[in-house]
Design a protein around this motif. Structure first.
Motif, PDB file in Angstrom:
ATOM      1  N   ASN A 292       0.853  -1.200   0.000  1.00  0.00           N
ATOM      2  CA  ASN A 292       0.000   0.000   0.000  1.00  0.00           C
ATOM      3  C   ASN A 292       0.887   1.248   0.000  1.00  0.00           C
ATOM      4  OD1 ASN A 292      -2.341   1.454   2.409  1.00  0.00           O
ATOM      5  ND2 ASN A 292      -2.205   1.764   0.233  1.00  0.00           N
ATOM      6  N   LEU A 293       0.899   1.960  -1.139  1.00  0.00           N
ATOM      7  CA  LEU A 293       1.837   3.069  -1.324  1.00  0.00           C
ATOM      8  C   LEU A 293       1.518   4.291  -0.478  1.00  0.00           C
ATOM      9  CD1 LEU A 293       2.368   2.992  -5.207  1.00  0.00           C
ATOM     10  CD2 LEU A 293       3.829   2.028  -3.406  1.00  0.00           C
ATOM     11  N   GLY A 294       0.247   4.488  -0.169  1.00  0.00           N
ATOM     12  CA  GLY A 294      -0.039   5.660   0.646  1.00  0.00           C
ATOM     13  C   GLY A 294      -1.505   6.012   0.727  1.00  0.00           C
ATOM     14  N   ALA A 295      -2.047   5.981   1.934  1.00  0.00           N
ATOM     15  CA  ALA A 295      -3.389   6.472   2.212  1.00  0.00           C
ATOM     16  C   ALA A 295      -3.267   7.874   2.778  1.00  0.00           C
ATOM     17  CB  ALA A 295      -4.090   5.546   3.202  1.00  0.00           C
ATOM     18  N   VAL A 296      -4.386   8.621   2.744  1.00  0.00           N
ATOM     19  CA  VAL A 296      -4.317   9.974   3.283  1.00  0.00           C
ATOM     20  C   VAL A 296      -5.725  10.492   3.569  1.00  0.00           C
ATOM     21  CG1 VAL A 296      -4.427  11.185   1.053  1.00  0.00           C
ATOM     22  CG2 VAL A 296      -3.236  12.237   2.966  1.00  0.00           C
ATOM     23  N   ASN A 297      -5.838  11.279   4.608  1.00  0.00           N
ATOM     24  CA  ASN A 297      -7.037  12.074   4.850  1.00  0.00           C
ATOM     25  C   ASN A 297      -6.682  13.499   4.435  1.00  0.00           C
ATOM     26  OD1 ASN A 297      -9.093  13.702   5.906  1.00  0.00           O
ATOM     27  ND2 ASN A 297      -9.493  12.288   7.580  1.00  0.00           N
ATOM     28  N   ALA A 298      -7.087  13.862   3.224  1.00  0.00           N
ATOM     29  CA  ALA A 298      -6.713  15.166   2.667  1.00  0.00           C
ATOM     30  C   ALA A 298      -7.817  16.197   2.825  1.00  0.00           C
ATOM     31  CB  ALA A 298      -6.361  15.005   1.188  1.00  0.00           C
ATOM     32  N   THR A 299      -8.846  15.873   3.584  1.00  0.00           N
ATOM     33  CA  THR A 299      -9.963  16.802   3.763  1.00  0.00           C
ATOM     34  C   THR A 299      -9.464  18.141   4.294  1.00  0.00           C
ATOM     35  OG1 THR A 299     -11.582  15.045   4.103  1.00  0.00           O
ATOM     36  CG2 THR A 299     -12.103  17.190   5.055  1.00  0.00           C
ATOM     37  N   GLY A 300      -9.875  19.209   3.620  1.00  0.00           N
ATOM     38  CA  GLY A 300      -9.481  20.545   4.020  1.00  0.00           C
ATOM     39  C   GLY A 300      -8.152  21.000   3.464  1.00  0.00           C
ATOM     40  N   LEU A 301      -7.440  20.110   2.769  1.00  0.00           N
ATOM     41  CA  LEU A 301      -6.126  20.477   2.229  1.00  0.00           C
ATOM     42  C   LEU A 301      -6.303  21.410   1.034  1.00  0.00           C
ATOM     43  CD1 LEU A 301      -3.113  19.750   2.765  1.00  0.00           C
ATOM     44  CD2 LEU A 301      -3.320  18.089   0.905  1.00  0.00           C
ATOM     45  N   GLU A 302      -5.505  22.435   0.981  1.00  0.00           N
ATOM     46  CA  GLU A 302      -5.569  23.397  -0.119  1.00  0.00           C
ATOM     47  C   GLU A 302      -5.229  22.707  -1.439  1.00  0.00           C
ATOM     48  OE1 GLU A 302      -3.491  27.669  -1.410  1.00  0.00           O
ATOM     49  OE2 GLU A 302      -2.981  26.682   0.480  1.00  0.00           O
ATOM     50  N   TRP A 303      -5.985  23.059  -2.487  1.00  0.00           N
ATOM     51  CA  TRP A 303      -5.752  22.439  -3.778  1.00  0.00           C
ATOM     52  C   TRP A 303      -4.326  22.743  -4.264  1.00  0.00           C
ATOM     53  CZ3 TRP A 303      -7.623  18.655  -6.456  1.00  0.00           C
ATOM     54  CH2 TRP A 303      -7.209  18.484  -7.775  1.00  0.00           C
ATOM     55  N   GLY A 304      -3.640  21.725  -4.729  1.00  0.00           N
ATOM     56  CA  GLY A 304      -2.268  21.872  -5.205  1.00  0.00           C
ATOM     57  C   GLY A 304      -1.236  21.465  -4.177  1.00  0.00           C
ATOM     58  N   ALA A 305      -1.635  21.423  -2.904  1.00  0.00           N
ATOM     59  CA  ALA A 305      -0.706  20.987  -1.856  1.00  0.00           C
ATOM     60  C   ALA A 305      -0.643  19.462  -1.854  1.00  0.00           C
ATOM     61  CB  ALA A 305      -1.161  21.507  -0.495  1.00  0.00           C
ATOM     62  N   ARG A 306       0.554  18.931  -1.748  1.00  0.00           N
ATOM     63  CA  ARG A 306       0.715  17.480  -1.761  1.00  0.00           C
ATOM     64  C   ARG A 306       0.623  16.951  -0.328  1.00  0.00           C
ATOM     65  NH1 ARG A 306       1.736  13.857  -5.459  1.00  0.00           N
ATOM     66  NH2 ARG A 306       2.994  11.997  -5.067  1.00  0.00           N
ATOM     67  N   PRO A 307      -0.233  15.960  -0.095  1.00  0.00           N
ATOM     68  CA  PRO A 307      -0.408  15.475   1.283  1.00  0.00           C
ATOM     69  C   PRO A 307       0.754  14.616   1.752  1.00  0.00           C
ATOM     70  CG  PRO A 307      -1.708  14.161  -0.239  1.00  0.00           C
ATOM     71  CD  PRO A 307      -1.103  15.269  -1.049  1.00  0.00           C
ATOM     72  N   ALA A 308       0.864  14.476   3.051  1.00  0.00           N
ATOM     73  CA  ALA A 308       1.832  13.551   3.644  1.00  0.00           C
ATOM     74  C   ALA A 308       1.181  12.170   3.697  1.00  0.00           C
ATOM     75  CB  ALA A 308       2.216  14.017   5.042  1.00  0.00           C
ATOM     76  N   PHE A 309       1.780  11.183   3.039  1.00  0.00           N
ATOM     77  CA  PHE A 309       1.164   9.868   2.924  1.00  0.00           C
ATOM     78  C   PHE A 309       1.365   9.023   4.173  1.00  0.00           C
ATOM     79  CE2 PHE A 309       2.177  10.704  -1.688  1.00  0.00           C
ATOM     80  CZ  PHE A 309       0.874  11.024  -2.018  1.00  0.00           C
ATOM     81  N   LEU A 310       0.359   8.217   4.456  1.00  0.00           N
ATOM     82  CA  LEU A 310       0.447   7.199   5.493  1.00  0.00           C
ATOM     83  C   LEU A 310       0.598   5.866   4.778  1.00  0.00           C
ATOM     84  CD1 LEU A 310      -2.503   8.498   7.706  1.00  0.00           C
ATOM     85  CD2 LEU A 310      -0.058   8.752   8.171  1.00  0.00           C
ATOM     86  N   LYS A 311       1.791   5.327   4.781  1.00  0.00           N
ATOM     87  CA  LYS A 311       2.060   4.107   4.025  1.00  0.00           C
ATOM     88  C   LYS A 311       1.672   2.868   4.825  1.00  0.00           C
ATOM     89  CE  LYS A 311       5.836   6.154   1.347  1.00  0.00           C
ATOM     90  NZ  LYS A 311       7.236   6.018   0.907  1.00  0.00           N
ATOM     91  N   ARG A 312       1.449   1.788   4.080  1.00  0.00           N
ATOM     92  CA  ARG A 312       1.188   0.470   4.670  1.00  0.00           C
ATOM     93  C   ARG A 312       0.043   0.510   5.673  1.00  0.00           C
ATOM     94  NH1 ARG A 312       7.321  -1.994   5.508  1.00  0.00           N
ATOM     95  NH2 ARG A 312       8.042  -1.547   3.377  1.00  0.00           N
ATOM     96  N   GLN A 313      -1.088   1.047   5.232  1.00  0.00           N
ATOM     97  CA  GLN A 313      -2.240   1.164   6.119  1.00  0.00           C
ATOM     98  C   GLN A 313      -3.195  -0.017   6.026  1.00  0.00           C
ATOM     99  OE1 GLN A 313      -3.270   3.685   8.478  1.00  0.00           O
ATOM    100  NE2 GLN A 313      -1.059   3.981   8.335  1.00  0.00           N
ATOM    101  N   VAL A 314      -3.400  -0.529   4.806  1.00  0.00           N
ATOM    102  CA  VAL A 314      -4.392  -1.601   4.647  1.00  0.00           C
ATOM    103  C   VAL A 314      -3.927  -2.628   3.624  1.00  0.00           C
ATOM    104  CG1 VAL A 314      -6.403  -0.191   5.256  1.00  0.00           C
ATOM    105  CG2 VAL A 314      -5.647  -0.285   2.869  1.00  0.00           C
ATOM    106  N   TRP A 315      -4.399  -3.852   3.804  1.00  0.00           N
ATOM    107  CA  TRP A 315      -4.309  -4.843   2.737  1.00  0.00           C
ATOM    108  C   TRP A 315      -5.596  -4.752   1.932  1.00  0.00           C
ATOM    109  CZ3 TRP A 315      -8.377  -8.183   2.899  1.00  0.00           C
ATOM    110  CH2 TRP A 315      -8.980  -8.413   4.129  1.00  0.00           C
ATOM    111  N   ALA A 316      -5.619  -5.346   0.744  1.00  0.00           N
ATOM    112  CA  ALA A 316      -6.814  -5.296  -0.097  1.00  0.00           C
ATOM    113  C   ALA A 316      -6.912  -6.575  -0.919  1.00  0.00           C
ATOM    114  CB  ALA A 316      -6.772  -4.080  -1.016  1.00  0.00           C
TER     115      ALA A 316
END
Length: 369
Positions: A292-316
């Motif tokens: 899992n390359l990266g999950a993120v809660n980007a709610t409220g993040l300004e458009w164009g800003a790159r989020p900080a990823f949370l890696k290895r969060q879930v299997w699928a």
């Protein structure tokens, strides 16, 4: 006498408290039915006066639209159809510029679901007269009419993109939830029959959308993706946390799919298409957490800003046509908000970085081909 009167008052007080408790308990027990009732427009769609249509020559009719030289260095064009952001009430279909729905779109949807494609291509995201959330809580014919109506706007927006903004780049189609259902029909109606557009199709993403797997076999005009290094195919999934049997029943029992043009019908036992977003392929293989390359809660993040990823969060893993996932490790990747918010797509994206990598690979595959 005075003592008897005081005792009587105590009985009245106790009765009032008991009555209030019963009312509050009933309100809590039937709260979802009460909410459904408040969201019901209470008029037949046939007599409903819909909001004015958007004019796609006007930039205000687009949630995202490249301006000037913006995004000219991107390899592709991305046509993004947003999910449900309008709860309902008086309208079966939202005004395309409804303020509350627009705020939810900008704050929650775009940073979580459109932003993974920002480095892939120029994003064109039309506002449209979406069917309300209530239409997903009922199987009434009125609700189906509202969804057919919403498709008309999406089709017109796509034609406006094709006639006004199309520069012959590779094309990526993205739809999320309601937008995924509309995008699926758009591909069938507008892209599959057009050899020139079909030849430029890098990929189709139907995110949190249940579409019948038997419509995306290898001989279909636009088949399901079986590898990450191929273009012109469909990546689709409808997800649930492993063990959430209620969500599984909702996906399989309440999802509507296009049948024979504009007819919307239940899946009726047909398995949904599941392409694992971590692996980028249609497979029952389990994708382990480490991929899992990266999950993120980007709610409220300004458009164009790159989020900080949370890696290895879930299997699928795809199982019976649905994407089963593990429970996210981070509390920020869990459902919050009101009942209506929880009925919409999640305010986070478990596969943000995986989607970005997948779309980048498919555009590169198309250009190589």
């Amino acid at each position: 006498m005075a003592g008897r009167f005081k005792g009587f008052k105590r009985w009245i007080f106790a009765g009032c408290v008991l009555f209030l408790g019963i009312v509050l308990t009933a309100a809590f027990y039937w709260r979802y039915d009460i909410l459904r009732t408040t969201l019901d427009p209470k008029v037949p769609f046939q007599t409903y006066d819909p909001p004015p249509a958007p004019n796609y020559a006007d930039p205000g009719a687009w949630a995202l639209l490249p301006r000037g030289a913006t995004g000219m260095d991107r390899a592709a064009d991305v046509f993004f159809v947003h999910p449900t952001t309008f709860d309902g009430g008086r309208d079966w279909n939202a005004p395309y510029d409804q303020p509350k729905a627009g705020r939810y779109l900008n704050r929650v949807v775009l940073p979580n679901y459109a932003a993974p494609f920002a480095r892939v291509g120029r994003i064109f995201a039309p506002r449209y007269r979406q069917a309300s959330l209530y239409t997903f809580l009922t199987l009434r014919d009125d609700a189906r009419e509202a969804r057919r109506f919403a498709y008309g706007d999406v089709r017109e927006a796509f034609r406006a993109w094709h006639g006004r903004y199309d520069k012959g780049r590779p094309l990526v189609i993205v739809g999320v939830e309601q937008g995924g259902s509309l995008a699926a029909r758009l591909v069938a109606d507008e892209i599959a029959p057009d050899p020139a557009l079909k030849a430029r199709l890098a990929g189709v993403y139907l995110i949190e959308t249940a579409v019948p797997a038997d419509e995306y076999v290898s001989t279909s005009p636009v088949p399901a993706c079986v590898r990450r290094d191929e273009a012109g195919c469909v990546v689709a999934w409808a997800s649930l946390t492993d063990g959430d049997f209620q969500k599984a029943q909702e996906w399989l029992g309440r999802s509507l799919t296009w049948m024979g043009g504009d007819q919307l019908e239940n899946l009726n036992g047909r398995a949904p298409l599941c392409v694992n977003p971590i692996l980028g392929s249609r497979t029952d293989e389990r994708a382990p957490v480490r991929l899992n390359l990266g999950a993120v809660n980007a709610t409220g993040l300004e458009w164009g800003a790159r989020p900080a990823f949370l890696k290895r969060q879930v299997w699928a893993q795809c199982e019976n046509g649905l994407l089963h996932t593990g429970r996210p490790k981070s509390p920020s990747l869990r459902d919050t908000g009101s009942w209506t918010d929880r009925r919409k797509v999640d305010g986070y994206n478990l596969f943000w970085a995986d989607i970005e990598a997948d779309a980048t690979a498919r555009v590169a595959a198309l250009k190589k081909r």
